[in-house]
Scaffold this active site. Structure first.
Site, PDB file in Angstrom:
ATOM      1  N   CYS A 222       0.820  -1.231   0.000  1.00  0.00           N
ATOM      2  CA  CYS A 222       0.000   0.000   0.000  1.00  0.00           C
ATOM      3  C   CYS A 222       0.846   1.269   0.000  1.00  0.00           C
ATOM      4  O   CYS A 222       0.315   2.364  -0.208  1.00  0.00           O
ATOM      5  CB  CYS A 222      -0.950   0.002   1.189  1.00  0.00           C
ATOM      6  SG  CYS A 222      -2.051  -1.413   1.209  1.00  0.00           S
TER       7      CYS A 222
ATOM      8  N   HIS B  52      -3.436   7.208   3.441  1.00  0.00           N
ATOM      9  CA  HIS B  52      -3.795   5.925   2.843  1.00  0.00           C
ATOM     10  C   HIS B  52      -5.223   5.579   3.265  1.00  0.00           C
ATOM     11  O   HIS B  52      -5.563   5.635   4.448  1.00  0.00           O
ATOM     12  CB  HIS B  52      -2.801   4.861   3.314  1.00  0.00           C
ATOM     13  CG  HIS B  52      -3.179   3.471   2.908  1.00  0.00           C
ATOM     14  ND1 HIS B  52      -3.645   3.175   1.645  1.00  0.00           N
ATOM     15  CD2 HIS B  52      -3.164   2.288   3.591  1.00  0.00           C
ATOM     16  CE1 HIS B  52      -3.897   1.880   1.563  1.00  0.00           C
ATOM     17  NE2 HIS B  52      -3.623   1.324   2.736  1.00  0.00           N
TER      18      HIS B  52
ATOM     19  N   ASN C 122     -10.020  -0.152   0.473  1.00  0.00           N
ATOM     20  CA  ASN C 122      -8.562  -0.013   0.436  1.00  0.00           C
ATOM     21  C   ASN C 122      -8.067  -0.542  -0.912  1.00  0.00           C
ATOM     22  O   ASN C 122      -8.110  -1.746  -1.165  1.00  0.00           O
ATOM     23  CB  ASN C 122      -7.968  -0.801   1.603  1.00  0.00           C
ATOM     24  CG  ASN C 122      -6.453  -0.747   1.650  1.00  0.00           C
ATOM     25  OD1 ASN C 122      -5.804  -0.296   0.710  1.00  0.00           O
ATOM     26  ND2 ASN C 122      -5.887  -1.225   2.740  1.00  0.00           N
TER      27      ASN C 122
HETATM   28  C1  LIG Z   1      -9.946  -5.683  10.242  1.00  0.00           C
HETATM   29  C2  LIG Z   1     -10.559  -4.825  11.345  1.00  0.00           C
HETATM   30  C3  LIG Z   1     -11.634  -3.923  10.733  1.00  0.00           C
HETATM   31  C4  LIG Z   1     -11.222  -5.749  12.355  1.00  0.00           C
HETATM   32  O1  LIG Z   1     -11.745  -4.960  13.410  1.00  0.00           O
HETATM   33  P1  LIG Z   1     -11.476  -5.391  14.926  1.00  0.00           P
HETATM   34  O2  LIG Z   1     -12.226  -4.454  15.783  1.00  0.00           O
HETATM   35  O3  LIG Z   1      -9.997  -5.463  15.109  1.00  0.00           O
HETATM   36  O4  LIG Z   1     -12.149  -6.768  14.963  1.00  0.00           O
HETATM   37  P2  LIG Z   1     -11.532  -8.189  15.384  1.00  0.00           P
HETATM   38  O5  LIG Z   1     -10.686  -8.722  14.271  1.00  0.00           O
HETATM   39  O6  LIG Z   1     -10.917  -8.097  16.746  1.00  0.00           O
HETATM   40  O7  LIG Z   1     -12.843  -9.022  15.464  1.00  0.00           O
HETATM   41  C5  LIG Z   1     -13.887  -8.716  16.379  1.00  0.00           C
HETATM   42  C6  LIG Z   1     -15.021  -9.664  16.118  1.00  0.00           C
HETATM   43  O8  LIG Z   1     -15.655  -9.336  14.876  1.00  0.00           O
HETATM   44  C7  LIG Z   1     -15.681 -10.491  14.051  1.00  0.00           C
HETATM   45  N1  LIG Z   1     -15.565 -10.085  12.662  1.00  0.00           N
HETATM   46  C8  LIG Z   1     -14.442  -9.987  11.901  1.00  0.00           C
HETATM   47  N2  LIG Z   1     -14.756  -9.579  10.663  1.00  0.00           N
HETATM   48  C9  LIG Z   1     -16.103  -9.423  10.647  1.00  0.00           C
HETATM   49  C10 LIG Z   1     -17.010  -9.022   9.667  1.00  0.00           C
HETATM   50  N3  LIG Z   1     -16.612  -8.682   8.424  1.00  0.00           N
HETATM   51  N4  LIG Z   1     -18.306  -8.936   9.995  1.00  0.00           N
HETATM   52  C11 LIG Z   1     -18.739  -9.250  11.208  1.00  0.00           C
HETATM   53  N5  LIG Z   1     -17.926  -9.666  12.196  1.00  0.00           N
HETATM   54  C12 LIG Z   1     -16.622  -9.746  11.921  1.00  0.00           C
HETATM   55  C13 LIG Z   1     -14.517 -11.325  14.521  1.00  0.00           C
HETATM   56  O9  LIG Z   1     -14.706 -12.680  14.158  1.00  0.00           O
HETATM   57  C14 LIG Z   1     -14.572 -11.104  15.993  1.00  0.00           C
HETATM   58  O10 LIG Z   1     -15.572 -11.916  16.547  1.00  0.00           O
HETATM   59  P3  LIG Z   1     -15.351 -12.639  17.971  1.00  0.00           P
HETATM   60  O11 LIG Z   1     -15.176 -11.507  18.931  1.00  0.00           O
HETATM   61  O12 LIG Z   1     -16.610 -13.415  18.132  1.00  0.00           O
HETATM   62  O13 LIG Z   1     -14.125 -13.451  17.791  1.00  0.00           O
HETATM   63  C15 LIG Z   1      -9.469  -3.958  12.064  1.00  0.00           C
HETATM   64  O14 LIG Z   1      -8.622  -4.787  12.812  1.00  0.00           O
HETATM   65  C16 LIG Z   1      -8.657  -3.152  11.121  1.00  0.00           C
HETATM   66  O15 LIG Z   1      -9.142  -2.210  10.537  1.00  0.00           O
HETATM   67  N6  LIG Z   1      -7.357  -3.507  10.969  1.00  0.00           N
HETATM   68  C17 LIG Z   1      -6.483  -2.867   9.990  1.00  0.00           C
HETATM   69  C18 LIG Z   1      -6.664  -3.571   8.674  1.00  0.00           C
HETATM   70  C19 LIG Z   1      -6.068  -2.823   7.521  1.00  0.00           C
HETATM   71  O16 LIG Z   1      -6.398  -1.680   7.307  1.00  0.00           O
HETATM   72  N7  LIG Z   1      -5.204  -3.507   6.758  1.00  0.00           N
HETATM   73  C20 LIG Z   1      -4.565  -2.954   5.611  1.00  0.00           C
HETATM   74  C21 LIG Z   1      -3.510  -1.989   6.016  1.00  0.00           C
HETATM   75  S1  LIG Z   1      -2.609  -1.441   4.673  1.00  0.00           S
END
Ligand SMILES: CC(C)(COP(=O)(O)OP(=O)(O)OC[C@H]1O[C@@H](n2cnc3c(N)ncnc32)[C@H](O)[C@@H]1OP(=O)(O)O)[C@@H](O)C(=O)NCCC(=O)NCCS
Length: 330
Positions: free
Chosen positions: A114, A257, A287
């Site tokens: 990215c 970004h 993204n």
């Molecule tokens: C991916 C992201 C949105 C997940 O959000 P989060 O608050 O960290 O969520 P978690 O991964 O801890 O998951 C929380 C819960 O939601 C669930 N969950 C994950 N994706 C889900 C979705 N699409 N829909 C519904 N529930 C979802 C998980 O399974 C978890 O459930 P559990 O508590 O029963 O285990 C967040 O971590 C994020 O934005 N990370 C950066 C990713 C990114 O930008 N990457 C590219 C960078 S260049």
């Protein structure tokens, strides 16, 4: 560096097909409320009609050349930033040159996930320093959908496809040009395993007949990536402002970004840049990896959000990990 680096033209392109959050609800166990509250993303463009990296780069490049008032024949160097090239060989830059109807130029791909656009921009600045007469095309594109597992709700909601391009040369800026004041890029391979696309590489090869494994697609520790993205992007953006004696008040438009809205808001807060100065289009694109910043910049300029005289701050973060910032004076 004595040679100036001027953006003469900007362009962008995205596939026509849209995948909304409602569409994703039919594909994985998720819902619009969860996606919007965690990411701000409402829809993304996806290459469902077989558009490739070079297809999107070509359209974005043509738009940038037109804005620059230049012909493809005038280009001396072609750089494509991508982690989803049409092929490993030939490079997308070689194929793009051919599509543009030119040959005999240096053409190469840059891989920094990215952060690819800023890595390519820094490469272009180096080329201009060595060859002040050069005219460099930087196209940044990712067809992330080709490496997304649409059964994995943790990743498939985040990404989309798109491209952005700039045409650069040295000299003095015209009324609608932008001067690239600086680019800072950095990396830390120690955290590489937190965000990967490994399958098919020489470290994780496939043999003829192997079934595609999970490692073929984006794999990510979302929480850790989130923390590092906020930390690295904030610090490299603060660093470039300080280096040039600017404060956050000097910034007219901040284009980070477009990973997700929570990351963008957290970075804005850390830099103390008001929301009104932060440009986002992730709501409709998700993204788009390397394309994210040039696509947003091109849209911001086209929409008149970025105006002549503005100081624009760019920030990136991506797998590797890689991160960077840039300052542009329009
Ligand atoms: C991916 C992201 C949105 C997940 O959000 P989060 O608050 O960290 O969520 P978690 O991964 O801890 O998951 C929380 C819960 O939601 C669930 N969950 C994950 N994706 C889900 C979705 N699409 N829909 C519904 N529930 C979802 C998980 O399974 C978890 O459930 P559990 O508590 O029963 O285990 C967040 O971590 C994020 O934005 N990370 C950066 C990713 C990114 O930008 N990457 C590219 C960078 S260049």
């Amino acid at each position: 560096m004595n040679t100036s680096c001027i953006i003469r033209g900007l362009g962008h392109c995205a596939p026509d097909s849209v995948i909304t959050n409602a569409d994703l609800e039919r594909m994985v166990e998720t819902n619009d409320e969860w996606i919007v509250s965690r990411t701000g993303i409402r829809e993304r463009r996806v290459a469902l009609n077989g558009e490739t990296c070079v297809d999107l780069c070509f359209s974005a490049a043509k738009a940038a050349l037109e804005k620059a008032g230049m012909q493809a024949e005038e280009l001396t160097h072609i750089i494509v930033a991508t982690f989803t090239p049409d092929a490993f060989i030939p490079s997308s830059a070689c194929t793009l040159s051919h599509r543009l109807g030119i040959s005999g130029r240096m053409a190469m791909d840059v891989s920094a996930a990215c952060s690819g656009f800023l890595y390519a921009l820094e490469t272009a600045r180096s080329i201009l320093a060595l060859h002040p007469e050069a005219k460099v095309l930087v196209a940044a594109c990712d067809i992330v959908s080709s490496r997304v597992d649409y059964t994995d709700r943790g990743t498939c909601i985040l990404f989309g496809d798109g491209a952005g391009a700039v045409v650069l040369s040295s000299g003095t800026p015209g009324a609608s040009d932008a001067q690239v004041l600086d680019v800072l890029v950095s990396s830390d391979g120690a955290m590489g395993d937190l965000l990967t696309v490994k399958g098919g590489g020489s470290g994780t090869p496939y043999k003829l007949g192997d079934a595609i494994r999970r490692d073929f697609f984006v794999e990510m520790n979302g929480r850790e990536v989130y923390k590092h993205a906020v930390r690295s992007m904030s610090s490299v953006c603060g660093e470039i402002l300080e280096k040039h004696g600017y404060t956050k008040d000097d910034v007219d438009v901040f284009i980070p970004h477009q990973a997700n809205l929570r990351i963008v808001e957290a970075v804005g807060k850390r830099l103390d840049i008001p929301e009104s100065k932060v440009f986002t289009n992730l709501q409709k694109y998700g993204n788009t990896s390397a394309a994210s910043v040039p696509l947003a910049l091109s849209e911001a300029v086209a929409a008149g959000v970025v105006k002549p005289g503005h100081l624009v701050l760019l920030g990136t973060f991506g797998g590797g990990f890689t991160w960077g910032s840039s300052l542009l004076r329009f």
